[in-house]
Design a protein around this motif. Structure first.
Motif, PDB file in Angstrom:
ATOM      1  N   VAL A 142      -5.211 -11.514  -4.835  1.00 44.37           N
ATOM      2  CA  VAL A 142      -5.658 -10.337  -4.089  1.00 44.37           C
ATOM      3  C   VAL A 142      -6.452  -9.416  -5.009  1.00 44.37           C
ATOM      4  O   VAL A 142      -6.553  -9.645  -6.216  1.00 44.37           O
ATOM      5  CB  VAL A 142      -4.456  -9.552  -3.500  1.00 44.37           C
ATOM      6  CG1 VAL A 142      -3.672 -10.413  -2.522  1.00 44.37           C
ATOM      7  CG2 VAL A 142      -3.540  -9.035  -4.614  1.00 44.37           C
ATOM      8  N   THR A 143      -6.987  -8.378  -4.415  1.00 46.60           N
ATOM      9  CA  THR A 143      -7.641  -7.312  -5.168  1.00 46.60           C
ATOM     10  C   THR A 143      -6.941  -5.997  -4.832  1.00 46.60           C
ATOM     11  O   THR A 143      -6.790  -5.654  -3.653  1.00 46.60           O
ATOM     12  CB  THR A 143      -9.133  -7.207  -4.806  1.00 46.60           C
ATOM     13  OG1 THR A 143      -9.776  -8.450  -5.115  1.00 46.60           O
ATOM     14  CG2 THR A 143      -9.804  -6.089  -5.590  1.00 46.60           C
ATOM     15  N   VAL A 171       0.855  -1.189   0.000  1.00 47.08           N
ATOM     16  CA  VAL A 171       0.000   0.000   0.000  1.00 47.08           C
ATOM     17  C   VAL A 171       0.891   1.240   0.000  1.00 47.08           C
ATOM     18  O   VAL A 171       1.880   1.317   0.728  1.00 47.08           O
ATOM     19  CB  VAL A 171      -0.925   0.007   1.231  1.00 47.08           C
ATOM     20  CG1 VAL A 171      -1.674   1.332   1.335  1.00 47.08           C
ATOM     21  CG2 VAL A 171      -1.910  -1.156   1.150  1.00 47.08           C
ATOM     22  N   GLY A 172       0.547   2.206  -0.838  1.00 49.98           N
ATOM     23  CA  GLY A 172       1.334   3.430  -0.956  1.00 49.98           C
ATOM     24  C   GLY A 172       2.385   3.382  -2.046  1.00 49.98           C
ATOM     25  O   GLY A 172       3.046   4.393  -2.325  1.00 49.98           O
ATOM     26  N   VAL A 198      -5.082  -5.505   3.764  1.00 46.63           N
ATOM     27  CA  VAL A 198      -3.711  -5.768   4.216  1.00 46.63           C
ATOM     28  C   VAL A 198      -2.810  -4.682   3.662  1.00 46.63           C
ATOM     29  O   VAL A 198      -3.141  -3.986   2.704  1.00 46.63           O
ATOM     30  CB  VAL A 198      -3.226  -7.161   3.758  1.00 46.63           C
ATOM     31  CG1 VAL A 198      -4.058  -8.265   4.388  1.00 46.63           C
ATOM     32  CG2 VAL A 198      -3.254  -7.269   2.237  1.00 46.63           C
ATOM     33  N   ASP A 199      -1.642  -4.539   4.279  1.00 49.93           N
ATOM     34  CA  ASP A 199      -0.689  -3.518   3.840  1.00 49.93           C
ATOM     35  C   ASP A 199       0.298  -4.033   2.811  1.00 49.93           C
ATOM     36  O   ASP A 199       0.928  -3.249   2.101  1.00 49.93           O
ATOM     37  CB  ASP A 199       0.090  -2.972   5.047  1.00 49.93           C
ATOM     38  CG  ASP A 199      -0.794  -2.194   6.008  1.00 49.93           C
ATOM     39  OD1 ASP A 199      -1.759  -1.565   5.513  1.00 49.93           O
ATOM     40  OD2 ASP A 199      -0.541  -2.225   7.228  1.00 49.93           O
ATOM     41  N   ILE A 200       0.455  -5.361   2.740  1.00 49.11           N
ATOM     42  CA  ILE A 200       1.461  -5.951   1.863  1.00 49.11           C
ATOM     43  C   ILE A 200       0.949  -7.290   1.353  1.00 49.11           C
ATOM     44  O   ILE A 200       0.214  -8.002   2.056  1.00 49.11           O
ATOM     45  CB  ILE A 200       2.805  -6.114   2.616  1.00 49.11           C
ATOM     46  CG1 ILE A 200       3.906  -6.615   1.670  1.00 49.11           C
ATOM     47  CG2 ILE A 200       2.655  -7.023   3.821  1.00 49.11           C
ATOM     48  CD1 ILE A 200       5.284  -6.605   2.302  1.00 49.11           C
ATOM     49  N   ALA A 201       1.309  -7.635   0.117  1.00 51.39           N
ATOM     50  CA  ALA A 201       0.951  -8.934  -0.467  1.00 51.39           C
ATOM     51  C   ALA A 201       2.089  -9.379  -1.377  1.00 51.39           C
ATOM     52  O   ALA A 201       2.847  -8.551  -1.901  1.00 51.39           O
ATOM     53  CB  ALA A 201      -0.354  -8.833  -1.242  1.00 51.39           C
ATOM     54  N   TRP A 202       2.205 -10.675  -1.544  1.00 50.44           N
ATOM     55  CA  TRP A 202       3.331 -11.201  -2.319  1.00 50.44           C
ATOM     56  C   TRP A 202       2.875 -12.408  -3.133  1.00 50.44           C
ATOM     57  O   TRP A 202       1.840 -13.027  -2.876  1.00 50.44           O
ATOM     58  CB  TRP A 202       4.476 -11.584  -1.384  1.00 50.44           C
ATOM     59  CG  TRP A 202       4.051 -12.527  -0.292  1.00 50.44           C
ATOM     60  CD1 TRP A 202       3.986 -13.885  -0.325  1.00 50.44           C
ATOM     61  CD2 TRP A 202       3.583 -12.136   1.013  1.00 50.44           C
ATOM     62  NE1 TRP A 202       3.522 -14.372   0.861  1.00 50.44           N
ATOM     63  CE2 TRP A 202       3.268 -13.332   1.710  1.00 50.44           C
ATOM     64  CE3 TRP A 202       3.408 -10.909   1.669  1.00 50.44           C
ATOM     65  CZ2 TRP A 202       2.790 -13.325   3.015  1.00 50.44           C
ATOM     66  CZ3 TRP A 202       2.923 -10.908   2.963  1.00 50.44           C
ATOM     67  CH2 TRP A 202       2.636 -12.099   3.621  1.00 50.44           C
ATOM     68  N   GLU A 243      -3.806   2.214  -3.271  1.00 53.35           N
ATOM     69  CA  GLU A 243      -4.527   2.779  -2.144  1.00 53.35           C
ATOM     70  C   GLU A 243      -4.918   1.712  -1.130  1.00 53.35           C
ATOM     71  O   GLU A 243      -5.008   1.982   0.076  1.00 53.35           O
ATOM     72  CB  GLU A 243      -5.774   3.503  -2.654  1.00 53.35           C
ATOM     73  CG  GLU A 243      -6.524   4.279  -1.594  1.00 53.35           C
ATOM     74  CD  GLU A 243      -7.675   5.067  -2.198  1.00 53.35           C
ATOM     75  OE1 GLU A 243      -7.671   6.310  -2.128  1.00 53.35           O
ATOM     76  OE2 GLU A 243      -8.592   4.414  -2.766  1.00 53.35           O
ATOM     77  N   GLY A 244      -5.156   0.490  -1.611  1.00 53.85           N
ATOM     78  CA  GLY A 244      -5.535  -0.589  -0.706  1.00 53.85           C
ATOM     79  C   GLY A 244      -5.319  -1.941  -1.350  1.00 53.85           C
ATOM     80  O   GLY A 244      -5.310  -2.079  -2.576  1.00 53.85           O
ATOM     81  N   ILE A 245      -5.127  -2.952  -0.508  1.00 55.48           N
ATOM     82  CA  ILE A 245      -4.997  -4.340  -0.960  1.00 55.48           C
ATOM     83  C   ILE A 245      -5.963  -5.178  -0.141  1.00 55.48           C
ATOM     84  O   ILE A 245      -5.917  -5.167   1.096  1.00 55.48           O
ATOM     85  CB  ILE A 245      -3.562  -4.874  -0.789  1.00 55.48           C
ATOM     86  CG1 ILE A 245      -2.552  -3.998  -1.537  1.00 55.48           C
ATOM     87  CG2 ILE A 245      -3.472  -6.327  -1.248  1.00 55.48           C
ATOM     88  CD1 ILE A 245      -1.099  -4.407  -1.301  1.00 55.48           C
TER      89      ILE A 245
END
Length: 449
Positions: A301-302, A267-268, A292-296, A283-285
């Protein structure tokens, strides 16, 4: 300690084991299915009812011992003919590692199935009949493994019991294959003398080959180093679906759903949408309904972006600091898998991640000659099982990585637009054939978009 029952049922604790994806390949009657059956049987990964069914069929055929190949040959035609036709996937585990195995066919006309089975493999087991040595199909399977960048190749010299367990027979075959695969650029080759039928060096060490001091097949599979760290690669997010509920609860929600092909998204973070080149900020996950703030990778995810950008299925979102290049001229190596030839001027569909575009085959600069790894220039067309270089012009730009950098975003399919038949599997960028002896570029000609 994990019990045998837990292993058979697949309940090995994933937190203390790693996953190895591997494929088996080889010519007809080299014993691939028997090897797989022996692996499953001797590692106690076969359920009682499965073994009883195999024993019953074997007894009906008048065989004294169960035919372990029947554990993988599931199609009726496969059982009747004693051959493998389709890719057979098997899942099993030991206390040290979990496995996804793809048993691929040996017939030349089914080589296309090896491309499917090996495309996601960390390791390929190439079987050779000790009586026949390295043949053309062996070289073809080695070439496919190298083309698909399979990092580990095991040469299983099978049926050693039929050559008296002679060390010199094994050594000659291992030397020839290792030299050939090394020229293709295979980074690691391990040769193991085995008898799948008798069980020598498959799970248990052989009492007949005391001259061999290396690992058994299962021991090597359990200990070979594998890495699935997709997060070390630049982030790539192919958009699969645009979510717009337009409900009273979410009147303005706009999210872009898909699976992260590689890397990490935060995010960001500033991102670029390709092929348009428009930029925004994450802006968002949303993952499993939660922010969530982070995805890998490989999470599904969306993403929600700060700006209202025209994004649809097939677009690719990547960090603005490291986006892939976009191109309409795709230079690649392909393995032709269809019965009908692929000729210069052919109109095709090119499917890359979630994006499908119209394309034309502009050039076929060369076809690989398997015997000496030379390039046959300007063949004009590729036929079934040919491996060659192509230049494809697409109607729309594609955000394509080199296959050497990413097996996910560097690969594509060529499809017949008339009936949806897959024509070829393509790998963008340089291939193992870069050191081949002769490559002649064709003149620029053909169709234009």
């Amino acid at each position: 300690m994990t019990s045998t029952t837990d292993q058979v049922a697949g309940f090995v604790d994933p937190s203390v084991t790693t996953l190895l994806r591997f494929a088996t390949a080889g010519s007809v009657d080299d014993g691939k299915s028997t090897l797989v059956g022996r692996l499953l049987h001797d590692s106690k990964s076969v359920l009682t009812d499965q073994l009883e069914a195999v024993e019953a069929v074997s007894a009906q055929r008048g065989q004294d011992a169960p035919d372990l190949a029947l554990l993988t040959d599931g199609l009726r035609a496969e059982r009747e003919q004693g051959i493998t036709i389709d890719v057979a996937y098997r899942y099993f585990a030991t206390a040290r590692r979990r496995f996804i195995l793809a048993d691929t066919p040996g017939h030349v006309q089914y080589t296309r199935n090896m491309v499917t089975g090996a495309s996601t493999a960390d390791l390929a087991v190439v079987l050779v009949d000790a009586r026949n040595g390295v043949i053309e199909q062996t070289r073809r399977h080695a070439a496919v493994a190298a083309l698909l960048r399979v990092p580990h190749v095991v040469l299983g010299v099978n049926k050693m019991d039929l050559v008296g367990y002679e060390e010199k027979v094994f050594a000659a075959i291992a030397e020839e294959f290792t030299a050939y695969a090394s020229d293709l650029g295979v980074p690691e080759i391990t040769a193991i003398p085995i008898s799948a039928l008798a069980g020598d060096n498959v799970v248990e060490p052989s009492a007949h080959m005391d001259w061999y001091g290396g690992p058994t097949v299962l021991e090597h599979l359990e200990t070979v180093p594998v890495s699935h760290d997709l997060t070390a690669c630049p982030a790539r997010f192919p958009v699969q679906y645009v979510i717009r509920p337009q409900t009273a609860e979410h009147p303005d929600y706009r999210g872009y759903a898909g699976q992260i092909a590689s890397g990490v998204l935060r995010v960001g973070e500033a991102v670029t949408v390709l092929p348009s080149g428009r930029t925004s900020v994450i802006e968002g996950i949303d993952a499993l309904g939660e922010g969530v703030d982070i995805a890998w990778a490989p999470q599904s995810v969306t993403l929600r972006l700060a700006d209202d950008i025209d994004i649809s299925r097939g677009d690719l979102i990547a960090p603005s600091s490291n986006p892939p290049a976009t191109t309409q001229d795709v230079v690649a190596t392909v393995c032709h898998v269809a019965d009908q030839p692929l000729a210069v001027g052919a109109r095709v569909l090119l499917k890359h991640t979630t994006r499908t575009v119209k394309a034309i085959v502009k050039e076929i600069p060369s076809r690989l000659t398997l015997d000496d790894l030379s390039q046959h220039p300007d063949p004009g067309q590729l036929v079934a099982n040919d491996i060659g270089r192509v230049v494809v012009r697409t109607a729309e730009p594609l955000a394509l990585d080199a296959y050497a950098d990413s097996r996910r975003t560097g690969s594509f399919l060529l499809i017949d637009p008339a009936d949806g038949t897959t024509l070829a599997a393509g790998m963008a960028g340089e291939s193992f054939a870069s050191q081949a002896r002769t490559t002649v570029q064709a003149d620029e000609e053909g169709w234009d978009f």
